[in-house]
Design an enzyme around this catalytic site. Structure first.
Site, short mmCIF file in Angstrom:
data_model
loop_
_atom_site.label_atom_id
_atom_site.label_comp_id
_atom_site.label_asym_id
_atom_site.label_seq_id
_atom_site.Cartn_x
_atom_site.Cartn_y
_atom_site.Cartn_z
N GLU A 1 0.81 -1.21 0.00
CA GLU A 1 0.00 0.00 0.00
C GLU A 1 0.85 1.27 0.00
O GLU A 1 0.76 2.11 0.88
CB GLU A 1 -0.97 -0.02 1.20
CG GLU A 1 -2.02 -1.10 1.01
CD GLU A 1 -3.00 -1.20 2.16
OE1 GLU A 1 -4.19 -1.40 1.89
OE2 GLU A 1 -2.57 -1.11 3.32
N GLU B 1 -4.45 -10.10 0.01
CA GLU B 1 -5.25 -10.02 1.24
C GLU B 1 -6.69 -10.28 0.84
O GLU B 1 -7.18 -9.76 -0.16
CB GLU B 1 -5.16 -8.65 1.91
CG GLU B 1 -3.81 -8.30 2.49
CD GLU B 1 -3.78 -6.90 3.12
OE1 GLU B 1 -4.87 -6.37 3.44
OE2 GLU B 1 -2.68 -6.36 3.29
#
Length: 993
Positions: free
Chosen positions: A430, A523
């Site tokens: 991220e 994820e």
């Protein structure tokens, strides 16, 4: 012990300098050597202040190294998920900067002197310091660290080999330029949290070692490439020995490749390791290597030539008492729990882990995505909620951070590249994309060309080898598997790139290179609280589409910290429990295991759907599918039970080759259900003999219903006082059950509410909790419409209404009795105007009984909880537990403990003949609690829950699925409890003596 008065000049703001770090040696492999090591772990002197220049340091107190100072009485931890807890003022940080000044005396052993005299060196090694530190010895500056989760080494030979002892000082600051690169979803806490050592490095010693153990699946042979170098980077001639293979060979300074012949390959299924000894004239290094080949073959990821499915989990390092510091046994315990629950892969989110963890992964067999210490989430979302607010300064495209990020990447890959368990490198998480992340990917390939690279925020997989996304829906995932993206999915990818401040390449969006590569859910299935839902449907896609290779559940462990609330209760604290102004509450508690590493029901659910053996049980047969990549099923045995798991009989299990399937005949049913389980024959690593790999049941619903038929009316209802008597039951004038035999009953009635789960909270994308509370579902009011006695039945109709709205439900309860049992038939019809997009939490019936009824036996699915889209691994049987043991202590209290498909239950106390017997022939949900749903809803921490003196019994005819919406998808349509009419039946009586 004395401490030098060190003050940093105002102009030397070393903690803000970029590129970060000074005086460090280049990164190298973490090696097990016969060269001496002096541990500096233990008690240090410590002073704490709020100025990084050291001008306000307080008095000296002892502190434990490794450790975090906020968990040792100095300051407090803070949790944020995305936003920075300081102003985003790159590369600067506030003047108020929590600072810890560590000091201790060090003295090298006398026997080290001869090695140093012969040209040896002494290195100071710090394996983890958050977030930056400056080091002095006897007041002389040594250097500055950079990269909190990265090993730092400094040559301190000239400072520690004179007559001692010497004063070692390490000043650690919480905020630094590194902070902008370390915005991981975890607690902000500081200190020397991994070990500190002095290393004696002999002249001519093996400073660094790069190995690659390859395996050729066609020939079954292996090869070992070895290159050793000294501290200055010069190549070393070494002798390489592999005793198990009878290999002993001398390699020149430039290194070489040894062909070692037939070997047993390493995989997560059969983690074969070979001891390798590499010796120079001055030092011997030992490592345990595994021969294996990792490759991307078109859109298939292969290990040793076979397609691999990642049944994975993301793992932070967390401990409720010491935080990111790891107790010595945590790594072994985590891996043991993973292996026992069919997890075969782990992503080290979002930084390189403690070295022991990788060693255990090598030994036990886990595929590892090793990830760099890099996340900059706060650059594309800040406290204002605006997207891409930091796009212009994001590190992925910033020359300011380029050198630091490339050096970090180089350092972590070099540290860990000798581990066979690592099959993929990830540069971070991220942090957007740009020229800098592209350069980081290229540095990985330059240091280690043998493994593929993954980075999720390369959303179109332009530069990585494996395509990955976070939390795609099942439908989006299927589109990727079919290689046919819909326009809405392409639009979502475009929006995701724009969210990062990246202008999408429309040509690449039209024909994404990602679809030609293997795909992973980096994820998915957010395991926060009671969740995550629909794991089965995700894994069904993996079995259907070869390019879908599985993924990594978020995440392994709840990060709750042991503390006390204002009332003195022992709790696991989360964001906001330590006085933070800015925090993200309990979003830090989202793991498959609770903070103390107790498995949650979600881990059992994952274990079932992650099973390497598919098992489906039907009437007369069990279908078995071998989903291992390399093993047949000879290491397993099978058993069957036809008497509710009271006894087991061996079954013949075919030794199926990988990919094969078979049907196993089953004996005739005895009690309406049959259960099959597959068990390990022998212990394998941390998995014991007799461990159940997978189990499944088949239930003959009709046959069970016949066994638990409800009695016909025989005792007519009659007025008693203002209420009604029917068989063993007394109802009040509003038609509410208030007594059953000798039991006083309260709070009886239709129940549409349950305490919201984390996936329904106000912060989620659906915010069901907010919508439910807005219409008052948590405080429904009842209005009696009528009570009618006719044909042996007492019929009660009522209206459940919600404040401020005309919404509600019409309820009809029909009571009858044969004189012993009370039969209840319920019909619930929600308002016709109920919003189509607003599900109900539950449709059920609740009562409270005396609190001394604290033991439960039930016939249904167990032993752990299950909801419509969870409960994998639950099997039908006769189960028993205390009321306390039926609760799941989620960090934030919420709906929990439901057992599905229950046809019979006894809630008993110690006194003979005292209790409650329930019969539910169609199979209902059952939850028995020592507190009400309202109490679950009210409390902020499990440790604050206290039994209220009543035993609360709830049967559920219908429940809304739990989903993953705290971060992922909402429940699938088949698990949504729409506002529809629901009817159900049950009988209540005193237990059979």
């Amino acid at each position: 012990m004395t401490t030098a008065a060190l003050t940093t000049p105002a102009h030397d703001r070393w903690w803000e300098a970029l590129p970060a770090g000074r005086g460090r040696l280049r990164g190298r492999a973490h090696l097990s050597s016969d060269a001496p090591v002096l541990s500096l772990d233990g008690t240090w002197d410590f002073r704490h202040g709020m100025r990084a220049d050291g001008s306000d340091l307080g008095t000296v107190s002892p502190i434990t190294v490794p450790g975090l100072w906020q968990l040792q009485g100095h300051g407090a931890p803070q949790y944020t998920n995305i936003v920075y807890p300081i102003p985003r003022d790159v590369p600067h940080v506030p003047d108020e900067n929590p600072t810890g000044h560590y000091s201790r005396l060090v003295e090298t052993p006398e026997e080290w002197a001869a090695t140093v005299a012969d040209g040896g060196r002494v290195l100071l090694r710090l394996q983890g310091v958050d977030s930056a530190a400056k080091i002095w010895i006897d007041g002389a500056a040594v250097g500055v660290t950079a990269g909190s989760r990265l090993t730092q080494e400094f040559d301190v030979t000239d400072l520690v080999t004179a007559e001692g002892p010497h004063l070692l000082e390490v000043r650690v600051v919480q905020w630094s330029a590194n902070t902008y690169l370390e915005d991981q979803d975890m607690w902000w806490a500081s200190g020397i949290f991994r070990s500190v050592d002095l290393l004696l490095r002999p002249a001519g010693g093996i400073h660094d070692l790069v190995t690659h153990a390859d395996f050729d699946p066609a020939s079954g042979t292996g090869s070992l490439a070895v290159r050793a170098c000294g501290i200055t980077g010069e190549g070393l001639a070494v002798r390489v020995e592999i005793p198990r293979l009878g290999i002993a060979a001398d390699l020149p300074a430039e290194g070489g490749v040894l062909e070692v012949g037939a070997v047993e390959p390493w995989s997560a299924e059969t983690p074969a390791l070979y001891e390798v000894r590499v010796a120079s004239a001055a030092e011997t290094v030992r490592l345990r290597t595994g021969f294996r080949r990792v490759e991307v073959d078109g859109d298939i990821f292969r290990v040793n030539g076979e397609r691999i499915v990642f049944r994975g989990v993301n793992r932070h390092e967390a401990d409720p008492r010491v935080g990111r510091t790891q107790h010595p046994g945590n790594q072994d315990l985590d891996v043991a729990l993973m292996k026992r629950h069919n997890i075969n892969a782990v992503r080290t989110s979002h930084y390189p882990p403690h070295q022991r963890f990788l060693e255990v992964c090598d030994e036990a067999g886990l595929y590892v995505i090793c990830e760099g210490d890099f996340e900059a989430h706060g650059f594309h979302l800040d406290i204002t909620g605006e997207d891409a607010t930091g796009a212009a300064e994001r590190p992925a495209a910033s020359e300011l951070f380029r050198e630091s990020l490339i050096e970090r990447t180089d350092r972590f890959v070099r540290r860990d590249l000798n581990h066979p368990s690592i099959v993929l490198w990830s540069i971070g998480n991220e942090a957007s994309t740009g020229p800098v992340t592209d350069a980081m990917i290229e540095r990985v390939r330059a240091v280690d060309p043998t493994r593929p690279v993954i980075y999720e925020q390369d959303y179109l997989a332009e530069n990585v080898d494996v395509f990955s996304l976070m939390y795609p829906t099942h439908a989006e995932s299927e589109e990727i598997g079919r290689k046919d993206l819909s326009e809405p999915t392409r639009a979502k990818l475009r929006a995701m790139l724009e969210h990062l401040g990246v202008t999408p390449d429309e040509a690449l969006l039209a024909e994404p290179p990602a679809l030609s590569k293997p795909f992973l859910w980096i994820e998915y299935a957010h395991a926060m609280g009671n969740g995550a839902g629909s794991l089965k449907e995700y894994m069904d896609l993996v079995h259907r589409y070869p390019s879908l290779h599985g993924g990594f559940i978020w995440e392994w462990i709840d990060h709750g910290l042991s503390t006390r609330d204002a009332e003195g209760n022992e709790i696991f604290g989360y964001g906001g429990d330590f006085g933070e102004r800015l925090h993200d509450a309990n979003f830090v508690a989202d793991g498959l295991v609770l903070p103390d590493r107790t498995p949650s029901p979600a881990l059992h659910d994952a274990a079932h759907h992650y099973s390497p053996v598919g098992l489906e049980v039907e009437h007369g047969a069990a279908r078995v599918v071998n989903r291992y990549a390399f093993r047949d099923l000879a290491h397993l045995r099978a058993e069957v039970s036809v008497d509710d798991q009271r006894s087991w009989t061996p079954l013949t299990l075919p030794e199926l080759a990988p990919g094969d399937s078979a049907e196993i005949p089953l004996p005739a049913l005895a009690d309406g259900a049959v259960t099959v389980r597959l068990l390990t024959r022998e212990a394998e690593g941390p998995v014991p003999a007799g461990h159940a790999v997978v189990a499944a049941s088949h239930v003959d619903a009709g046959r069970l219903a016949e066994q638990f038929t409800l009695p016909a009316p025989a005792a007519a209802p009659a007025k008693e006082g203002r209420g009604w008597r029917i068989g063993p039951a007394l109802l009040d004038d509003l038609g509410r059950l208030v007594r059953l035999g000798e039991l006083d009953i309260a709070d009886a009635g239709v129940d549409l509410w349950r305490a919201p789960v984390d996936n329904e909270r106000a912060f989620t994308q659906v915010a069901l909790e907010t919508r439910w509370r807005r219409i008052g579902l948590d405080a429904a009011r009842s209005r009696l419409v009528s009570i009618t006695a006719r044909d042996g039945v007492l019929e009660v109709t009522r209206r459940l209404g919600l404040d401020g709205t005309a919404l509600g439900a019409d309820v009809r309860e029909r009571y009858s009795s044969d004189g012993t049992a009370l039969v209840l038939e319920v019909e619930v019809a929600p308002s016709a105007s109920w919003p189509e997009d607003l599900p109900l939490p539950r449709v059920g019936w609740t009562l409270s009984a005396p609190g001394d009824l604290d033991m439960v036996g039930y016939l249904g699915f167990g032993p752990h909880e299950s909801y419509p889209d969870t409960g994998g691994g639950t099997t039908f049987g006769a189960w028993a537990a205390t009321v306390e043991d039926l609760q799941v202590p989620y960090v934030l209290p919420q709906e929990n403990g439901n057992r599905a498909g229950v046809v019979s239950a006894h809630v008993r106390g110690e006194a003979p003949g005292r209790g409650l017997h329930l019969r539910m022939p169609e199979g209902l949900g059952l939850a028995v609690r020592p507190w009400s749903s309202a109490e679950l809803d009210r409390r902020a921490h499990d440790g604050a829950l206290r039994p209220d003196g009543r035993t609360w019994v709830t049967v559920s005819a219908a429940l809304h699925g739990v989903g993953s919406a705290a971060c992922g998808p909402v429940p699938l349509p088949q698990y949504v409890l729409g506002a529809r009419p629901v009817s159900f039946r049950l009988a209540l009586s005193a237990p059979e003596s």
